[in-house]
Design a protein around this motif. Structure first.
Motif, short mmCIF file in Angstrom:
data_model
loop_
_atom_site.label_atom_id
_atom_site.label_comp_id
_atom_site.label_asym_id
_atom_site.label_seq_id
_atom_site.Cartn_x
_atom_site.Cartn_y
_atom_site.Cartn_z
N UNK A 109 0.84 -1.20 0.00
CA UNK A 109 0.00 0.00 0.00
C UNK A 109 0.88 1.25 0.00
N UNK A 110 0.53 2.25 -0.78
CA UNK A 110 1.30 3.47 -0.89
C UNK A 110 1.24 4.26 0.42
N UNK A 111 2.44 4.64 0.90
CA UNK A 111 2.51 5.45 2.12
C UNK A 111 2.28 6.91 1.76
N UNK A 112 1.37 7.55 2.47
CA UNK A 112 1.01 8.93 2.18
C UNK A 112 1.02 9.73 3.47
N UNK A 113 1.70 10.86 3.46
CA UNK A 113 1.71 11.74 4.62
C UNK A 113 0.46 12.61 4.63
N UNK A 114 0.02 12.96 5.83
CA UNK A 114 -1.20 13.74 5.97
C UNK A 114 -1.10 15.10 5.29
N UNK A 115 0.08 15.72 5.38
CA UNK A 115 0.21 17.07 4.80
C UNK A 115 0.12 17.09 3.29
N UNK A 116 0.25 15.92 2.63
CA UNK A 116 0.14 15.86 1.18
C UNK A 116 -1.30 16.01 0.70
N UNK A 117 -2.25 15.87 1.61
CA UNK A 117 -3.67 15.94 1.24
C UNK A 117 -4.20 17.37 1.17
N UNK A 118 -3.42 18.32 1.68
CA UNK A 118 -3.94 19.69 1.80
C UNK A 118 -2.93 20.69 1.24
N UNK A 119 -3.46 21.82 0.79
CA UNK A 119 -2.62 22.93 0.32
C UNK A 119 -2.50 23.97 1.42
N UNK A 120 -1.33 24.56 1.51
CA UNK A 120 -1.09 25.59 2.52
C UNK A 120 -1.13 26.98 1.88
N UNK A 121 -0.67 27.07 0.64
CA UNK A 121 -0.62 28.35 -0.08
C UNK A 121 -1.56 28.34 -1.27
N UNK A 122 -2.12 29.49 -1.59
CA UNK A 122 -3.02 29.59 -2.74
C UNK A 122 -2.28 29.33 -4.05
N UNK A 123 -1.10 29.94 -4.19
CA UNK A 123 -0.31 29.78 -5.42
C UNK A 123 0.77 28.74 -5.19
N UNK A 124 0.74 27.68 -5.98
CA UNK A 124 1.70 26.61 -5.83
C UNK A 124 2.97 26.86 -6.64
N UNK A 125 2.88 27.70 -7.66
CA UNK A 125 4.03 27.95 -8.53
C UNK A 125 4.24 29.45 -8.68
N UNK A 126 5.50 29.84 -8.84
CA UNK A 126 5.82 31.26 -8.98
C UNK A 126 5.25 31.86 -10.27
N UNK A 127 5.07 31.00 -11.30
CA UNK A 127 4.50 31.49 -12.56
C UNK A 127 3.09 32.02 -12.34
N UNK A 128 2.31 31.28 -11.53
CA UNK A 128 0.94 31.71 -11.25
C UNK A 128 0.93 33.02 -10.47
N UNK A 129 1.83 33.15 -9.51
CA UNK A 129 1.90 34.40 -8.73
C UNK A 129 2.28 35.57 -9.63
N UNK A 130 3.18 35.35 -10.58
CA UNK A 130 3.61 36.40 -11.51
C UNK A 130 2.44 36.85 -12.38
N UNK A 131 1.66 35.88 -12.90
CA UNK A 131 0.52 36.21 -13.75
C UNK A 131 -0.56 36.95 -12.97
N UNK A 132 -0.79 36.52 -11.72
CA UNK A 132 -1.82 37.15 -10.91
C UNK A 132 -1.47 38.59 -10.54
N UNK A 133 -0.18 38.89 -10.48
CA UNK A 133 0.24 40.25 -10.15
C UNK A 133 -0.31 41.25 -11.18
N UNK A 134 -0.24 40.89 -12.46
CA UNK A 134 -0.74 41.78 -13.51
C UNK A 134 -2.26 41.67 -13.68
N UNK A 135 -2.80 40.52 -13.31
CA UNK A 135 -4.24 40.30 -13.49
C UNK A 135 -5.06 40.89 -12.34
N UNK A 136 -4.43 41.22 -11.24
CA UNK A 136 -5.17 41.59 -10.02
C UNK A 136 -6.19 42.71 -10.24
#
Length: 419
Positions: free
Chosen positions: A1-28
């Motif tokens: 059975x695959x071992x899975x940590x609890x923290x892998x089930x949830x996101x802590x930050x809205x933006x997971x990648x810096x590319x998304x944060x960069x795009x949102x800066x201009x889109x805001x």
């Protein structure tokens, strides 16, 4: 059975990648205007949901179009597995709008615990089945509802949202105790490239999740119907629940875990209530006398303060320590005159080493009395002015503290010379 940590089930930050944060800066600015406009459109959609019947075909089409304008797009897959006669629908839980997405294509109600007005509950598809009164009451009320109503009940047996990418939380067994077959639906939520904002993060509020839905260009809900599942005669409720969970996890390509919604709550507490890190340089900048949290006996702490300030009544010291819980704070309050007290007379605390004997002459006693007066006379250490900055107040405190320690040292020497 695959071992899975609890923290892998949830996101802590809205933006997971810096590319998304960069795009949102201009889109805001655009997103902010779009969100404001959608709030007004959403008010009209709410009024339509309140006025029209839930089973009305007009309501179905109007709300679906208006939700597309609001940025909520619903796509159905596996419709051949859909059974319109099913009274119990179970889905995974990835966002606060999951039940609304299901309600747009399959009118239903959601058992809720929110104390909202009846019209608002009706518009949102929420119904109070007595969840707060316990599991047995909940099951009885839902069974009674299913007998008398044509609208199915949608349930999120996980009990809490996940990111939907790694695994499913352990399902609650109550939806599978209703003596009904269930229609499993797996939900996947996607947003366009450059706007990969997490639909739900640890500790987020419903209104912040809703704002993100209104802010981004659109959010795509994909609802995939699985074949109807019925409890076998030879299996119990636990086994039936596990079988449905595993089936839905396999369809999503993720793991069926044994983590519960209570585990998520504890995980959130550990993340959101982390004590701030204090660098060692700051920890050692000002050595502190142990506080009452480390030494619970206030009498011992008061004795330490009494050694430095012998002219302060012991009861006054104890009373202030009970309030401040810190020796340093009590010393500061006493030195700066924050605590008002009457200095004790010398006769009330004679030195233990100066006990006289019958052979002591009157002249000797008089000398000792004079020496005692000198020994217990404490120079005034009250601050003449109150510093305008924290550095000035600390320096004043350190100077007066050093003066008191030097006085105590001198008294000690004089006392032993006197005996």
């Amino acid at each position: 059975m695959t071992t899975l940590n609890l923290n892998e089930l949830f996101d802590v930050n809205r933006c997971q990648h810096s590319v998304d944060a960069f795009a949102l800066f201009f889109y805001f600015p655009i997103g902010l205007v779009l969100a404001v406009l959608r709030i007004f459109i959403g008010c009209h959609a709410f009024l339509i949901a309140c006025v029209l019947s839930k089973l009305s075909s007009v309501r179905f089409y109007v709300l679906r179009v208006m939700c597309m304008v609001l940025g909520v797009v619903v796509k159905e897959e596996g419709e051949t597995n859909r059974d319109r006669s099913m009274k119990v629908i179970v889905t995974n839980h990835v966002s606060t709008l999951d039940h609304l997405a299901v309600d747009l294509v399959l009118p239903c109600v959601l058992p809720g615990v929110w104390d909202l007005p009846k019209k608002l509950n009706w518009a949102l598809g929420i119904r109070d089945f007595g969840v707060k009164q316990g599991r047995d009451v909940l099951i009885q009320n839902v069974k009674r509802y299913l007998r008398d109503s044509d609208l199915p009940v949608v349930v999120h047996p996980e009990g809490a949202t996940t990111n939907g990418r790694k695994g499913l939380l352990k399902f609650s067994t109550w939806p599978f105790s209703l003596d009904h077959s269930v229609q499993p639906i797996v939900i996947q939520v996607n947003r366009p490239l450059g706007f990969k904002i997490a639909v739900s993060v640890i500790g987020s509020r419903w209104w912040s999740d809703l704002f993100c839905f209104l802010f981004v260009p659109f959010t795509l809900f994909t609802l995939r119907y699985l074949p109807v599942m019925t409890k076998h005669t030879e299996e119990d409720v636990e086994e039936f629940t596990k079988r449905v969970q595993v089936s839905m996890a396999q369809e999503l390509g993720i793991v069926a875990t044994n983590f519960t919604c209570a585990d998520k709550v504890e995980h959130a507490k550990r993340i959101l209530n982390v004590s701030p890190y204090i660098p060692p340089a700051h920890q050692n900048a000002q050595p502190r006398i142990p506080s009452t949290s480390a030494i619970p006996n206030i009498t011992d702490l008061a004795s330490q303060v009494k050694e430095v300030l012998p002219h302060v009544p012991l009861e006054v010291i104890k009373k202030d320590l009970a309030t401040t819980k810190c020796i340093d704070t009590t010393l500061t309050r006493l030195l700066e005159g924050t605590v008002i007290f009457t200095p004790e007379s010398v006769s009330s605390h004679p030195p233990k080493a100066s006990i006289s004997t019958p052979s002591t002459s009157t002249a000797c006693l008089e000398d000792k009395s004079t020496a005692s007066d000198s020994l217990f006379s404490t120079p005034s250490t009250a601050a003449q002015t109150f510093g305008t900055t924290a550095e000035e107040r600390m320096q004043s405190y350190q100077d007066r503290k050093a003066q008191l320690i030097e006085t105590a040292r001198r008294r000690y020497k004089e006392k032993h010379k006197m005996v």
